[in-house]
Write a protein that holds these residues in place. Structure first.
Motif, PDB file in Angstrom:
ATOM      1  N   LYS A  36      -0.240  16.809 -12.914  1.00 41.30           N
ATOM      2  CA  LYS A  36       0.650  15.690 -13.282  1.00 41.30           C
ATOM      3  C   LYS A  36       1.059  14.829 -12.080  1.00 41.30           C
ATOM      4  CE  LYS A  36       1.428  16.216 -17.752  1.00 41.30           C
ATOM      5  NZ  LYS A  36       0.964  15.281 -18.711  1.00 41.30           N
ATOM      6  N   PRO A  37       0.078  14.276 -11.349  1.00 41.86           N
ATOM      7  CA  PRO A  37       0.439  13.375 -10.253  1.00 41.86           C
ATOM      8  C   PRO A  37       1.091  12.116 -10.817  1.00 41.86           C
ATOM      9  CG  PRO A  37      -1.883  13.171 -10.728  1.00 41.86           C
ATOM     10  CD  PRO A  37      -1.357  14.306 -11.575  1.00 41.86           C
ATOM     11  N   ASP A  38       1.939  11.489 -10.013  1.00 42.55           N
ATOM     12  CA  ASP A  38       2.568  10.257 -10.487  1.00 42.55           C
ATOM     13  C   ASP A  38       1.935   9.016  -9.872  1.00 42.55           C
ATOM     14  OD1 ASP A  38       3.535  10.644  -7.947  1.00 42.55           O
ATOM     15  OD2 ASP A  38       5.607  10.176  -8.441  1.00 42.55           O
ATOM     16  N   ARG A  39       1.003   9.225  -8.915  1.00 41.19           N
ATOM     17  CA  ARG A  39       0.323   8.093  -8.287  1.00 41.19           C
ATOM     18  C   ARG A  39      -1.172   8.391  -8.160  1.00 41.19           C
ATOM     19  NH1 ARG A  39       3.098   7.635  -2.809  1.00 41.19           N
ATOM     20  NH2 ARG A  39       2.996   9.883  -3.014  1.00 41.19           N
ATOM     21  N   VAL A  40      -1.982   7.431  -8.615  1.00 41.22           N
ATOM     22  CA  VAL A  40      -3.438   7.577  -8.559  1.00 41.22           C
ATOM     23  C   VAL A  40      -4.039   6.315  -7.963  1.00 41.22           C
ATOM     24  CG1 VAL A  40      -5.549   7.746  -9.955  1.00 41.22           C
ATOM     25  CG2 VAL A  40      -3.583   9.179 -10.500  1.00 41.22           C
ATOM     26  N   LEU A  41      -4.965   6.516  -7.035  1.00 39.01           N
ATOM     27  CA  LEU A  41      -5.764   5.425  -6.493  1.00 39.01           C
ATOM     28  C   LEU A  41      -7.144   5.570  -7.116  1.00 39.01           C
ATOM     29  CD1 LEU A  41      -5.937   4.338  -2.784  1.00 39.01           C
ATOM     30  CD2 LEU A  41      -7.868   4.193  -4.326  1.00 39.01           C
ATOM     31  N   GLY A  69       3.983   7.124 -14.291  1.00 35.93           N
ATOM     32  CA  GLY A  69       2.716   7.180 -13.584  1.00 35.93           C
ATOM     33  C   GLY A  69       2.273   5.791 -13.147  1.00 35.93           C
ATOM     34  N   ARG A  70       1.770   5.693 -11.918  1.00 37.72           N
ATOM     35  CA  ARG A  70       1.308   4.409 -11.395  1.00 37.72           C
ATOM     36  C   ARG A  70      -0.122   4.546 -10.906  1.00 37.72           C
ATOM     37  NH1 ARG A  70       4.794   2.780  -6.764  1.00 37.72           N
ATOM     38  NH2 ARG A  70       4.951   5.013  -6.408  1.00 37.72           N
ATOM     39  N   VAL A  71      -0.943   3.524 -11.222  1.00 38.61           N
ATOM     40  CA  VAL A  71      -2.346   3.527 -10.823  1.00 38.61           C
ATOM     41  C   VAL A  71      -2.664   2.220 -10.117  1.00 38.61           C
ATOM     42  CG1 VAL A  71      -4.741   3.674 -11.609  1.00 38.61           C
ATOM     43  CG2 VAL A  71      -2.959   4.968 -12.815  1.00 38.61           C
ATOM     44  N   ALA A  72      -3.293   2.348  -8.948  1.00 40.13           N
ATOM     45  CA  ALA A  72      -3.807   1.191  -8.217  1.00 40.13           C
ATOM     46  C   ALA A  72      -5.328   1.280  -8.240  1.00 40.13           C
ATOM     47  CB  ALA A  72      -3.295   1.183  -6.784  1.00 40.13           C
ATOM     48  N   VAL A  73      -5.966   0.164  -8.490  1.00 39.82           N
ATOM     49  CA  VAL A  73      -7.430   0.100  -8.608  1.00 39.82           C
ATOM     50  C   VAL A  73      -7.992  -0.679  -7.435  1.00 39.82           C
ATOM     51  CG1 VAL A  73      -9.337  -0.752 -10.027  1.00 39.82           C
ATOM     52  CG2 VAL A  73      -7.302   0.200 -11.124  1.00 39.82           C
ATOM     53  N   THR A  74      -9.020  -0.125  -6.799  1.00 42.30           N
ATOM     54  CA  THR A  74      -9.742  -0.830  -5.741  1.00 42.30           C
ATOM     55  C   THR A  74     -11.216  -0.922  -6.113  1.00 42.30           C
ATOM     56  OG1 THR A  74     -10.227   1.192  -4.495  1.00 42.30           O
ATOM     57  CG2 THR A  74      -8.197   0.022  -3.933  1.00 42.30           C
ATOM     58  N   GLY A  75     -11.910  -1.838  -5.471  1.00 32.93           N
ATOM     59  CA  GLY A  75     -13.356  -1.943  -5.623  1.00 32.93           C
ATOM     60  C   GLY A  75     -13.841  -2.576  -6.908  1.00 32.93           C
ATOM     61  N   GLU A  99      -8.154  -0.611  -0.013  1.00 35.14           N
ATOM     62  CA  GLU A  99      -7.420   0.653  -0.057  1.00 35.14           C
ATOM     63  C   GLU A  99      -6.036   0.540   0.579  1.00 35.14           C
ATOM     64  OE1 GLU A  99      -7.796   5.205   1.603  1.00 35.14           O
ATOM     65  OE2 GLU A  99      -9.642   4.057   1.307  1.00 35.14           O
ATOM     66  N   GLY A 100      -5.925  -0.232   1.653  1.00 28.83           N
ATOM     67  CA  GLY A 100      -4.639  -0.404   2.311  1.00 28.83           C
ATOM     68  C   GLY A 100      -3.604  -1.028   1.386  1.00 28.83           C
ATOM     69  N   GLN A 101      -4.017  -2.060   0.660  1.00 26.86           N
ATOM     70  CA  GLN A 101      -3.116  -2.696  -0.294  1.00 26.86           C
ATOM     71  C   GLN A 101      -2.734  -1.710  -1.401  1.00 26.86           C
ATOM     72  OE1 GLN A 101      -4.771  -5.940  -2.593  1.00 26.86           O
ATOM     73  NE2 GLN A 101      -2.745  -6.803  -3.003  1.00 26.86           N
ATOM     74  N   ALA A 102      -3.712  -0.941  -1.870  1.00 28.92           N
ATOM     75  CA  ALA A 102      -3.445   0.031  -2.939  1.00 28.92           C
ATOM     76  C   ALA A 102      -2.439   1.078  -2.494  1.00 28.92           C
ATOM     77  CB  ALA A 102      -4.753   0.694  -3.365  1.00 28.92           C
ATOM     78  N   ARG A 103      -2.605   1.569  -1.281  1.00 28.05           N
ATOM     79  CA  ARG A 103      -1.665   2.569  -0.768  1.00 28.05           C
ATOM     80  C   ARG A 103      -0.263   1.982  -0.620  1.00 28.05           C
ATOM     81  NH1 ARG A 103      -3.608   7.190   0.390  1.00 28.05           N
ATOM     82  NH2 ARG A 103      -5.837   7.496   0.597  1.00 28.05           N
ATOM     83  N   ALA A 104      -0.175   0.730  -0.197  1.00 29.30           N
ATOM     84  CA  ALA A 104       1.125   0.079  -0.075  1.00 29.30           C
ATOM     85  C   ALA A 104       1.792  -0.057  -1.434  1.00 29.30           C
ATOM     86  CB  ALA A 104       0.964  -1.286   0.594  1.00 29.30           C
ATOM     87  N   VAL A 105       1.013  -0.401  -2.452  1.00 27.58           N
ATOM     88  CA  VAL A 105       1.538  -0.553  -3.812  1.00 27.58           C
ATOM     89  C   VAL A 105       2.057   0.778  -4.339  1.00 27.58           C
ATOM     90  CG1 VAL A 105       0.775  -0.917  -6.205  1.00 27.58           C
ATOM     91  CG2 VAL A 105       0.172  -2.558  -4.447  1.00 27.58           C
ATOM     92  N   LEU A 106       1.365   1.856  -3.971  1.00 29.47           N
ATOM     93  CA  LEU A 106       1.723   3.187  -4.486  1.00 29.47           C
ATOM     94  C   LEU A 106       2.785   3.887  -3.652  1.00 29.47           C
ATOM     95  CD1 LEU A 106      -1.837   4.472  -5.425  1.00 29.47           C
ATOM     96  CD2 LEU A 106      -0.048   3.694  -6.999  1.00 29.47           C
TER      97      LEU A 106
END
Length: 107
Positions: A36-41, A69-75, A99-106
């Motif tokens: 049950k993670p709350d953050r996914v890249l 739960g929050r998800v950031a999508v890259t690529g 990926e840097g932007q995604a990590r910042a969002v999460l």
């Protein structure tokens, strides 16, 4: 696929996330989300095409994560980005340029 700094990283290794690939990918995601993670890249760098079955996997991913739960999508390529916009998934998933932007969002 891995877990870095409390963010679960999932790289989709399919060129097409369609009726053939989606069921297997859904099983992989379910196993990864058992904690049950709350953050996914979510890395879609290899994905060129997504059909309605693939969209269903993404919706399932959010449901498996639960509230908050929050998800950031890259690529995501242009076609995949258009699909996210047309289906309004861009309101649930944060589309990021790298990926840097995604990590910042999460964070």
């Amino acid at each position: 696929m891995g877990n870095s700094a409390g963010i679960l990283e999932i790289a989709v290794d399919h060129v097409r996330l369609d009726a053939m690939a989606a069921p297997g990918f859904r099983e992989q995601v379910a196993a990864l989300l058992s904690g049950k993670p709350d953050r996914v890249l979510l890395d879609l760098d290899k994905v060129q095409f997504i059909d309605s079955t693939g969209i269903g996997v993404f919706v399932s991913l959010l449901k498996m994560m639960g509230p908050g739960g929050r998800v950031a999508v890259t690529g995501a390529n242009d076609g995949v980005r258009r699909l996210f916009h047309m289906t309004r998934l861009d309101t649930l998933f944060r589309l990021c340029d790298d990926e840097g932007q995604a990590r910042a969002v999460l964070a």
